[in-house]
Write a protein that holds these residues in place. Structure first.
Motif, PDB file in Angstrom:
ATOM      1  N   GLU A  55      65.995  48.498  12.899  1.00  0.00           N
ATOM      2  CA  GLU A  55      66.093  47.216  12.189  1.00  0.00           C
ATOM      3  C   GLU A  55      66.090  46.054  13.161  1.00  0.00           C
ATOM      4  O   GLU A  55      66.758  46.106  14.200  1.00  0.00           O
ATOM      5  CB  GLU A  55      67.410  47.142  11.401  1.00  0.00           C
ATOM      6  N   LEU A  56      65.374  45.029  12.778  1.00  0.00           N
ATOM      7  CA  LEU A  56      65.333  43.809  13.590  1.00  0.00           C
ATOM      8  C   LEU A  56      65.738  42.653  12.691  1.00  0.00           C
ATOM      9  O   LEU A  56      65.042  42.356  11.709  1.00  0.00           O
ATOM     10  CB  LEU A  56      63.908  43.599  14.114  1.00  0.00           C
ATOM     11  N   GLU A  57      66.880  42.049  12.994  1.00  0.00           N
ATOM     12  CA  GLU A  57      67.273  40.877  12.200  1.00  0.00           C
ATOM     13  C   GLU A  57      67.153  39.631  13.063  1.00  0.00           C
ATOM     14  O   GLU A  57      67.714  39.546  14.148  1.00  0.00           O
ATOM     15  CB  GLU A  57      68.696  40.993  11.649  1.00  0.00           C
ATOM     16  N   ILE A  58      66.386  38.683  12.537  1.00  0.00           N
ATOM     17  CA  ILE A  58      66.164  37.412  13.229  1.00  0.00           C
ATOM     18  C   ILE A  58      66.960  36.336  12.506  1.00  0.00           C
ATOM     19  O   ILE A  58      66.826  36.168  11.294  1.00  0.00           O
ATOM     20  CB  ILE A  58      64.670  37.025  13.188  1.00  0.00           C
ATOM     21  N   LEU A 117      56.431  45.904  10.943  1.00  0.00           N
ATOM     22  CA  LEU A 117      57.690  45.393  10.406  1.00  0.00           C
ATOM     23  C   LEU A 117      57.563  45.208   8.905  1.00  0.00           C
ATOM     24  O   LEU A 117      56.508  44.833   8.399  1.00  0.00           O
ATOM     25  CB  LEU A 117      58.037  44.050  11.048  1.00  0.00           C
ATOM     26  N   GLU A 118      58.664  45.431   8.221  1.00  0.00           N
ATOM     27  CA  GLU A 118      58.675  45.246   6.772  1.00  0.00           C
ATOM     28  C   GLU A 118      59.916  44.433   6.416  1.00  0.00           C
ATOM     29  O   GLU A 118      61.037  44.898   6.638  1.00  0.00           O
ATOM     30  CB  GLU A 118      58.739  46.629   6.114  1.00  0.00           C
ATOM     31  N   PRO A 119      59.719  43.210   5.903  1.00  0.00           N
ATOM     32  CA  PRO A 119      60.901  42.418   5.559  1.00  0.00           C
ATOM     33  C   PRO A 119      61.710  43.123   4.485  1.00  0.00           C
ATOM     34  O   PRO A 119      61.146  43.580   3.488  1.00  0.00           O
ATOM     35  CB  PRO A 119      60.320  41.094   5.034  1.00  0.00           C
ATOM     36  N   ASP A 120      63.010  43.284   4.689  1.00  0.00           N
ATOM     37  CA  ASP A 120      63.785  43.942   3.638  1.00  0.00           C
ATOM     38  C   ASP A 120      65.012  43.154   3.187  1.00  0.00           C
ATOM     39  O   ASP A 120      65.696  43.571   2.259  1.00  0.00           O
ATOM     40  CB  ASP A 120      64.145  45.380   4.006  1.00  0.00           C
ATOM     41  N   ARG A 121      65.276  42.026   3.832  1.00  0.00           N
ATOM     42  CA  ARG A 121      66.339  41.159   3.327  1.00  0.00           C
ATOM     43  C   ARG A 121      66.160  39.764   3.913  1.00  0.00           C
ATOM     44  O   ARG A 121      65.906  39.612   5.105  1.00  0.00           O
ATOM     45  CB  ARG A 121      67.720  41.678   3.707  1.00  0.00           C
ATOM     46  N   VAL A 122      66.293  38.774   3.059  1.00  0.00           N
ATOM     47  CA  VAL A 122      66.231  37.402   3.527  1.00  0.00           C
ATOM     48  C   VAL A 122      67.434  36.668   2.950  1.00  0.00           C
ATOM     49  O   VAL A 122      67.696  36.767   1.751  1.00  0.00           O
ATOM     50  CB  VAL A 122      64.942  36.694   3.056  1.00  0.00           C
ATOM     51  N   VAL A 123      68.172  35.984   3.791  1.00  0.00           N
ATOM     52  CA  VAL A 123      69.317  35.215   3.324  1.00  0.00           C
ATOM     53  C   VAL A 123      69.142  33.766   3.768  1.00  0.00           C
ATOM     54  O   VAL A 123      69.043  33.469   4.967  1.00  0.00           O
ATOM     55  CB  VAL A 123      70.643  35.785   3.873  1.00  0.00           C
ATOM     56  N   ALA A 124      69.077  32.888   2.790  1.00  0.00           N
ATOM     57  CA  ALA A 124      69.003  31.451   3.085  1.00  0.00           C
ATOM     58  C   ALA A 124      70.417  30.942   3.309  1.00  0.00           C
ATOM     59  O   ALA A 124      71.327  31.257   2.542  1.00  0.00           O
ATOM     60  CB  ALA A 124      68.360  30.720   1.910  1.00  0.00           C
ATOM     61  N   ALA A 125      70.614  30.188   4.351  1.00  0.00           N
ATOM     62  CA  ALA A 125      71.943  29.658   4.643  1.00  0.00           C
ATOM     63  C   ALA A 125      71.796  28.253   5.214  1.00  0.00           C
ATOM     64  O   ALA A 125      70.683  27.762   5.410  1.00  0.00           O
ATOM     65  CB  ALA A 125      72.670  30.573   5.625  1.00  0.00           C
ATOM     66  N   GLY A 160      71.328  25.656   7.713  1.00  0.00           N
ATOM     67  CA  GLY A 160      70.878  25.510   9.094  1.00  0.00           C
ATOM     68  C   GLY A 160      70.307  26.765   9.737  1.00  0.00           C
ATOM     69  O   GLY A 160      70.079  26.776  10.955  1.00  0.00           O
ATOM     70  N   VAL A 161      70.061  27.788   8.951  1.00  0.00           N
ATOM     71  CA  VAL A 161      69.493  29.020   9.524  1.00  0.00           C
ATOM     72  C   VAL A 161      68.941  29.877   8.392  1.00  0.00           C
ATOM     73  O   VAL A 161      69.403  29.788   7.251  1.00  0.00           O
ATOM     74  CB  VAL A 161      70.564  29.805  10.316  1.00  0.00           C
ATOM     75  N   THR A 162      67.957  30.693   8.718  1.00  0.00           N
ATOM     76  CA  THR A 162      67.423  31.655   7.760  1.00  0.00           C
ATOM     77  C   THR A 162      67.521  33.039   8.390  1.00  0.00           C
ATOM     78  O   THR A 162      67.007  33.250   9.492  1.00  0.00           O
ATOM     79  CB  THR A 162      65.952  31.330   7.432  1.00  0.00           C
ATOM     80  N   HIS A 163      68.204  33.944   7.707  1.00  0.00           N
ATOM     81  CA  HIS A 163      68.396  35.289   8.245  1.00  0.00           C
ATOM     82  C   HIS A 163      67.319  36.211   7.668  1.00  0.00           C
ATOM     83  O   HIS A 163      67.301  36.453   6.466  1.00  0.00           O
ATOM     84  CB  HIS A 163      69.773  35.818   7.874  1.00  0.00           C
ATOM     85  N   VAL A 164      66.437  36.685   8.503  1.00  0.00           N
ATOM     86  CA  VAL A 164      65.335  37.541   8.046  1.00  0.00           C
ATOM     87  C   VAL A 164      65.468  38.903   8.710  1.00  0.00           C
ATOM     88  O   VAL A 164      65.415  39.006   9.932  1.00  0.00           O
ATOM     89  CB  VAL A 164      63.957  36.935   8.400  1.00  0.00           C
ATOM     90  N   ARG A 165      65.640  39.918   7.902  1.00  0.00           N
ATOM     91  CA  ARG A 165      65.818  41.263   8.454  1.00  0.00           C
ATOM     92  C   ARG A 165      64.581  42.110   8.162  1.00  0.00           C
ATOM     93  O   ARG A 165      64.041  42.087   7.057  1.00  0.00           O
ATOM     94  CB  ARG A 165      67.051  41.921   7.841  1.00  0.00           C
TER      95      ARG A 165
END
Lengths: 208, 208
Positions: free
Chosen positions: B158-161, B184-192, B194-199
């Motif tokens: 897993e690679l979370e950016i 790579l296959e995106p499997d979770r995105v969290v909007a927050a 000042g940042v976007t968490h893309v796993r």
């Protein structure tokens, strides 16, 4: 007055085109990998006179994009490289203002697309696009250099990145050389199959 | 067996550190801009022996990260650069396996962190980290070169950016030189804020 927006596919390592982009190879080597998600979207295929395709979250974003764009601005290189790939009717169906140093008469295409060639700079091109768009928005289509010029000039309201989950390793990077005091605020993220759509409001440096 | 994951802050133009990173300047010039969102998160501050901070969607991700990591692997440069910034108790609270060419005795710190120095390569370090983590996961902490080595070797699940909405323009890029057949296959995105968490799930080239 409408907004000015950028909506562009980019790899996780920052590329919007592969190396060796030229007429006949408009996206550069391996550049089609950046837009793989797009080719399956019905709303996009329909604009390319292609049938079939999927109606999904990415499709909604593509539809929204086409619906809001009342006019386009693009760089000369993008026009030159893309021209061969836009047979009648081209996908824009709206006025397209091409930045160039060489005056040329407007080129009326089928389906509502007319290319206008603007020789007096990015602000003049945007003014003309705004006037043509009326209440709708103006899309700065690309390429990378043109997007950076508009970002550097503080003329972009929204930047939407369609983040492709791939690494290209070479080609044209979107943000290389852009002003580093660019202030972005994420305001929408859409997770989709094979792509992540991240939209930013562009805030003025030092302002709001 | 647990997973192997990377969780790392990156700018929109691909940088995970600014230029001139060195001991005393571990993130490089302007590198703290990459992690601005993190400094406000209670779960992170607590690990730095700091009080206060926010409990928000980013905080949940930080908590999850700490909870799942039963051991860490890091490159020698990250260790050298970070060492000064990790007074007792360091934030890891778990075994940390440092890749190095110079044998050195294990360094037991307060709060559960022990640094082990591994001289026989990235696979050996990972094997030791896996054994130490038990049922938990192993985090490949960084730096960029170490992350690329593990990605190139097909050892990351897993690679979370944590995508920071900024442009740095110079420094250390995460993905420069990594294998371009990375799947790579995106499997979770969290909007927050000042940042976007893309796993991403990392798929093996040619495999699944």
């Amino acid at each position: 007055m409408g907004k000015v927006f950028v909506s562009i596919g980019m790899t996780l390592d920052g590329y919007v085109a592969g190396p060796n982009a030229r007429p006949g190879n408009p996206l550069g080597d391996s550049g089609t990998r950046i837009h793989q998600w797009l080719y399956e979207v019905e709303a996009w295929r329909e604009r390319q006179s292609m049938t079939g395709g999927a109606s999904n979250p990415s499709g909604e974003i593509v539809e929204e994009n086409f619906a809001r764009a009342g006019a386009y601005v693009m760089g000369r290189r993008m026009f030159d490289e893309g021209e061969l790939g836009w047979p009648d009717p081209p996908p824009f169906r709206a006025p397209v203002f091409v930045l160039t140093h060489h005056a040329r008469e407007a080129w009326v295409r089928q389906g509502g697309t007319t290319f206008f060639f603007v020789t007096d700079g990015i602000e003049a091109a945007l003014d003309r696009a705004r006037a043509a768009a009326g209440a709708k928005d103006v899309q700065v289509s690309g390429g990378a250099e043109t997007v950076r010029e508009y970002l550097d000039a503080g003329l972009v309201d929204e930047l939407e990145i369609h983040l492709a989950p791939i690494v290209l390793g070479d080609g044209v990077r979107l943000l290389d050389g852009v002003r580093t005091d660019l202030r972005l605020e994420p305001d929408r993220v859409v997770a989709a199959a094979g792509v992540t759509h991240v939209r930013y409001r562009v805030l003025m440096p030092g302002g709001g």
